[in-house]
Motif scaffolding. Sequence first.
Motif, mmCIF file in Angstrom:
data_model
loop_
_atom_site.group_PDB
_atom_site.id
_atom_site.type_symbol
_atom_site.label_atom_id
_atom_site.label_comp_id
_atom_site.label_asym_id
_atom_site.label_seq_id
_atom_site.Cartn_x
_atom_site.Cartn_y
_atom_site.Cartn_z
ATOM 1 N N VAL A 249 6.203 43.716 26.782
ATOM 2 C CA VAL A 249 6.390 44.449 28.041
ATOM 3 C C VAL A 249 5.034 44.770 28.670
ATOM 4 N N ILE A 250 4.107 45.257 27.854
ATOM 5 C CA ILE A 250 2.775 45.608 28.361
ATOM 6 C C ILE A 250 2.037 44.366 28.857
ATOM 7 N N MET A 251 2.083 43.277 28.091
ATOM 8 C CA MET A 251 1.373 42.058 28.486
ATOM 9 C C MET A 251 1.996 41.421 29.725
ATOM 10 N N ALA A 252 3.323 41.442 29.827
ATOM 11 C CA ALA A 252 3.973 40.868 31.008
ATOM 12 C C ALA A 252 3.603 41.657 32.262
ATOM 13 N N ALA A 253 3.603 42.969 32.151
ATOM 14 C CA ALA A 253 3.235 43.801 33.300
ATOM 15 C C ALA A 253 1.767 43.597 33.676
ATOM 16 N N LEU B 59 1.335 40.192 35.388
ATOM 17 C CA LEU B 59 1.850 40.269 36.757
ATOM 18 C C LEU B 59 0.869 41.015 37.656
ATOM 19 N N ALA B 60 0.302 42.103 37.161
ATOM 20 C CA ALA B 60 -0.637 42.896 37.966
ATOM 21 C C ALA B 60 -1.944 42.142 38.219
ATOM 22 N N VAL B 61 -2.430 41.392 37.225
ATOM 23 C CA VAL B 61 -3.720 40.725 37.345
ATOM 24 C C VAL B 61 -3.614 39.382 38.059
ATOM 25 N N ARG B 62 -2.596 38.586 37.729
ATOM 26 C CA ARG B 62 -2.507 37.228 38.265
ATOM 27 C C ARG B 62 -1.389 37.036 39.264
ATOM 28 N N GLY B 63 -0.523 38.011 39.384
ATOM 29 C CA GLY B 63 0.567 37.891 40.341
ATOM 30 C C GLY B 63 1.697 37.024 39.813
ATOM 31 N N SER C 111 2.515 34.055 40.221
ATOM 32 C CA SER C 111 2.219 32.663 39.873
ATOM 33 C C SER C 111 2.089 32.458 38.359
ATOM 34 N N VAL C 112 1.748 33.512 37.640
ATOM 35 C CA VAL C 112 1.602 33.394 36.194
ATOM 36 C C VAL C 112 2.925 32.982 35.546
ATOM 37 N N TYR C 113 4.031 33.396 36.113
ATOM 38 C CA TYR C 113 5.328 33.073 35.544
ATOM 39 C C TYR C 113 5.796 31.678 35.959
ATOM 40 N N ARG C 114 5.343 31.187 37.100
ATOM 41 C CA ARG C 114 5.699 29.827 37.511
ATOM 42 C C ARG C 114 5.095 28.801 36.564
ATOM 43 N N GLU C 115 3.944 29.106 36.011
ATOM 44 C CA GLU C 115 3.307 28.198 35.055
ATOM 45 C C GLU C 115 4.140 28.045 33.792
ATOM 46 N N LEU C 116 4.956 29.028 33.485
ATOM 47 C CA LEU C 116 5.776 28.979 32.274
ATOM 48 C C LEU C 116 6.951 28.009 32.392
ATOM 49 N N GLU C 117 7.305 27.621 33.618
ATOM 50 C CA GLU C 117 8.468 26.754 33.812
ATOM 51 C C GLU C 117 8.344 25.459 33.017
ATOM 52 N N THR C 118 7.150 24.916 32.898
ATOM 53 C CA THR C 118 6.969 23.662 32.160
ATOM 54 C C THR C 118 6.491 23.890 30.730
ATOM 55 N N GLN C 119 6.020 25.062 30.428
ATOM 56 C CA GLN C 119 5.420 25.322 29.122
ATOM 57 C C GLN C 119 6.319 26.097 28.159
ATOM 58 N N TRP C 120 7.487 26.570 28.615
ATOM 59 C CA TRP C 120 8.263 27.482 27.783
ATOM 60 C C TRP C 120 8.739 26.893 26.460
ATOM 61 N N PRO C 121 9.109 25.595 26.352
ATOM 62 C CA PRO C 121 9.552 25.124 25.026
ATOM 63 C C PRO C 121 8.445 25.237 23.965
#
Length: 166
Positions: free
Chosen positions: A71-75, A78-82, A84-94
């Motif tokens: 929770v702390i790292m996700a927040a 999001l605060a530091v990189r916005g 877009s940080v989560y869009r990068e996970l779309e291809t890397q999640w497996p």
Amino acid sequence: TGYAGVAALATGVLLMSMKGGRDGGFELHAVGYALATATMICAYTIVDGYGSRVNGSAASFILWEMLGNAVIMAATALAVRGPSVYRELETQWPAAIGAAAMSTTAYIIATWAMTKAPIALIAALRETGVLFAALIGVLFLGEPMTRWRWGAAAIIVGGVVMLRLG
């Protein structure tokens, strides 16, 4: 024997950071980072060991701890990189899920061991991971396996044997 084993492990890990060869010596900058990292590892190992003992379950303690960290790292991400940080996970999640599962399992096992044996013993044995890091460096990253590193590896293995005998 146990104390000698811990001393051998620490010595071997320190020697692993030596340059070896003709120039010898330590990379002082790297050793400084290594000592800072070791201090942090020591702190969280003590917290995890005692926390698991007090909680009564290493798995429960670590999973709750990791949930809080997530929770702390996700927040923070999001605060530091916005977003877009989560869009990068779309291809890397497996790969991320696989790595997280293996890491979590290994960490639960190590922490569980701290509920059954002295925390210092388990912490020292975990540092044998430096042997695997050195092997990965040699095999995949082109690092040289110097006489210093061979000697350091032998001292680390000797320390593990002494811990087992102690």
